[in-house]
Scaffold this active site. Structure first.
Site, mmCIF file in Angstrom:
data_model
loop_
_atom_site.group_PDB
_atom_site.id
_atom_site.type_symbol
_atom_site.label_atom_id
_atom_site.label_comp_id
_atom_site.label_asym_id
_atom_site.label_seq_id
_atom_site.Cartn_x
_atom_site.Cartn_y
_atom_site.Cartn_z
ATOM 1 N N LYS A 141 0.976 -1.308 0.118
ATOM 2 C CA LYS A 141 0.226 0.288 -0.154
ATOM 3 C C LYS A 141 0.975 1.189 -0.005
ATOM 4 O O LYS A 141 1.617 1.584 1.233
ATOM 5 C CB LYS A 141 -0.539 -0.195 1.539
ATOM 6 C CG LYS A 141 -1.706 1.427 1.236
ATOM 7 C CD LYS A 141 -2.717 1.208 2.442
ATOM 8 C CE LYS A 141 -3.242 2.608 3.032
ATOM 9 N NZ LYS A 141 -3.683 3.241 3.546
ATOM 10 N N GLY A 188 -8.500 8.827 9.540
ATOM 11 C CA GLY A 188 -8.779 8.308 10.933
ATOM 12 C C GLY A 188 -10.023 9.369 11.013
ATOM 13 O O GLY A 188 -10.240 10.063 12.372
ATOM 14 N N ALA A 242 -9.366 4.922 3.214
ATOM 15 C CA ALA A 242 -9.716 5.860 4.520
ATOM 16 C C ALA A 242 -10.664 7.110 5.135
ATOM 17 O O ALA A 242 -11.935 6.703 3.621
ATOM 18 C CB ALA A 242 -7.999 7.288 4.492
ATOM 19 N N GLY A 243 -11.424 7.504 6.110
ATOM 20 C CA GLY A 243 -12.212 8.450 6.208
ATOM 21 C C GLY A 243 -13.576 7.315 6.415
ATOM 22 O O GLY A 243 -14.917 8.879 7.414
ATOM 23 N N ASN A 251 -9.214 1.556 9.172
ATOM 24 C CA ASN A 251 -8.883 1.108 10.252
ATOM 25 C C ASN A 251 -9.193 2.158 11.667
ATOM 26 O O ASN A 251 -9.571 1.230 12.217
ATOM 27 C CB ASN A 251 -6.648 0.862 10.069
ATOM 28 C CG ASN A 251 -6.452 1.085 11.247
ATOM 29 O OD1 ASN A 251 -6.713 0.377 12.387
ATOM 30 N ND2 ASN A 251 -4.889 0.544 11.281
ATOM 31 N N THR A 252 -9.221 3.487 11.611
ATOM 32 C CA THR A 252 -9.836 3.453 12.803
ATOM 33 C C THR A 252 -11.404 3.249 13.425
ATOM 34 O O THR A 252 -11.163 3.186 14.402
ATOM 35 C CB THR A 252 -9.330 4.759 12.902
ATOM 36 O OG1 THR A 252 -7.984 5.532 12.159
ATOM 37 C CG2 THR A 252 -9.879 5.778 13.512
#
Lengths: 78, 257
Positions: B99, B160, B186-187, B208-209
């Site tokens: 990545k 995040g 992301a996001g 992830n977050t």
């Protein structure tokens, strides 16, 4: 050079590991150093003076004064 | 129904890719990943703490035979560092898929696009399977596809941030023109964000977050799996068009007068 308790001279050398100066025994191989540091070779990747060392060469890669090592592994990330 | 995410010739049953950061410990990481159903997991490359090497290793919990390990270049701010990180990761023996993220600014964590393009060129040439993190810009997506990236990964919103898909129209344009998988990276904040990405037609979602920092990461992992599955099915099923006025669901004939 360091003096051991029996009065023999044990030669040592300074290398940089992960950005930190470290004094290690002279004549160590990379495999020997990892063993001293208790690092499992199967879980890390090593860069020796900016060149990646393949795992099967750890035993024959000899370290010298002033060498720079980066020892990395995988950590949690996104 | 056979429906796979195809990446570099491999068929993945799960369209959810998850990160391994921010969990309270490796046991929780492992459990959350199991519940998410993900088959691809991202990891970061960092220096070993040489004064305390006895710590457990992430790979003691994530069997590379069971999961595709996807190393990232998080924290790299130029092409050289990103390429160096990928080369180190490849030597770990978990494959050639990376990545690629080259960060442009630490407040937004938006990617540095020129540096991303530069790194992608080198990595593709060196035989890496490159999955680049990008802003939701169709031109950049096109360029990276032309370079030979195996997918493009536009952000939904800043890493995040949990804001969800800020510009679904750009994502649609990227989808329309892409011949490689489009993975929203992301996001994402919650399951409906993941479902929306899939309903738009994205091939996968990376997060992830949203899982790791949820109050109950394990429950959220499951919710995200279901969100991605529901969104994918809805996309395949083909939603009805949006209309301004009502259409009766019950027949008008045979009403009792």
């Amino acid at each position: 050079m360091a003096v051991c308790e029996y009065g023999f001279f044990i030669s040592s050398m300074n290398i940089k590991i992960n950005g930190e100066e470290k004094e290690i025994t002279s004549g160590l191989s990379l495999a020997g150093l990892l063993e001293e540091l208790q690092i499992r070779p199967a879980r890390v990747v090593v860069e020796h003076n900016r060149s990646i060392v393949s795992r099967d060469l750890y035993g024959t890669t000899m370290l010298a004064e002033g060498d720079t090592l980066e020892i990395v592994h995988f950590v949690g990330g996104g | 129904m056979d429906d796979f995410l195809q990446l570099a010739g491999i068929n993945y049953r799960s369209r959810l890719i998850v990160g391994t950061g921010k969990y309270k410990d490796f046991a929780e990481t492992k459990r959350a990943i199991e519940l998410s159903g993900a088959e691809i997991v991202t990891v970061a490359v960092r220096r070993v703490n040489i004064t305390d090497p006895h710590k457990e290793n992430l790979l003691d919990y994530l069997d590379p035979k069971k999961y595709t390990i996807l190393p990232n270049t998080a924290g790299c701010y130029n092409a050289d560092d990103a390429v160096r990180t990928c080369r180190l990761a490849r030597e770990a023996g978990v494959g050639k898929m990376v990545k690629l993220e080259v960060i442009g600014d630490d407040r937004t964590l938006f990617p540095d696009i020129p540096a991303t393009l530069e790194a992608a060129k080198i990595l593709v040439k060196e035989g890496f399977i490159v999955l680049p993190y990008i802003t939701d810009d169709p031109i950049t997506a096109q360029k990276l596809q032309d370079i030979g990236c195996a997918a493009v990964m536009p952000l939904a919103a800043p890493i995040g941030s949990g804001l969800g898909i800020r510009n679904p129209y750009n994502i649609r344009i990227i989808l329309e023109q892409s011949t490689v998988p489009v993975i929203v990276d992301a996001g994402v904040g919650t399951a409906s964000d993941a479902a929306l990405a899939m309903e738009l037609g994205c091939h996968g979602v990376l997060m992830n977050t949203a899982i790791a920092s949820a109050k109950d990461p394990l429950l959220m992992a499951e919710a995200m799996r279901q969100g991605v599955e529901a969104g994918r099915k809805a996309f395949l099923a083909g939603r009805i068009p949006k209309k301004l006025y009502a259409t009766a669901s019950s027949p008008l004939d045979g009403l009792v007068n």
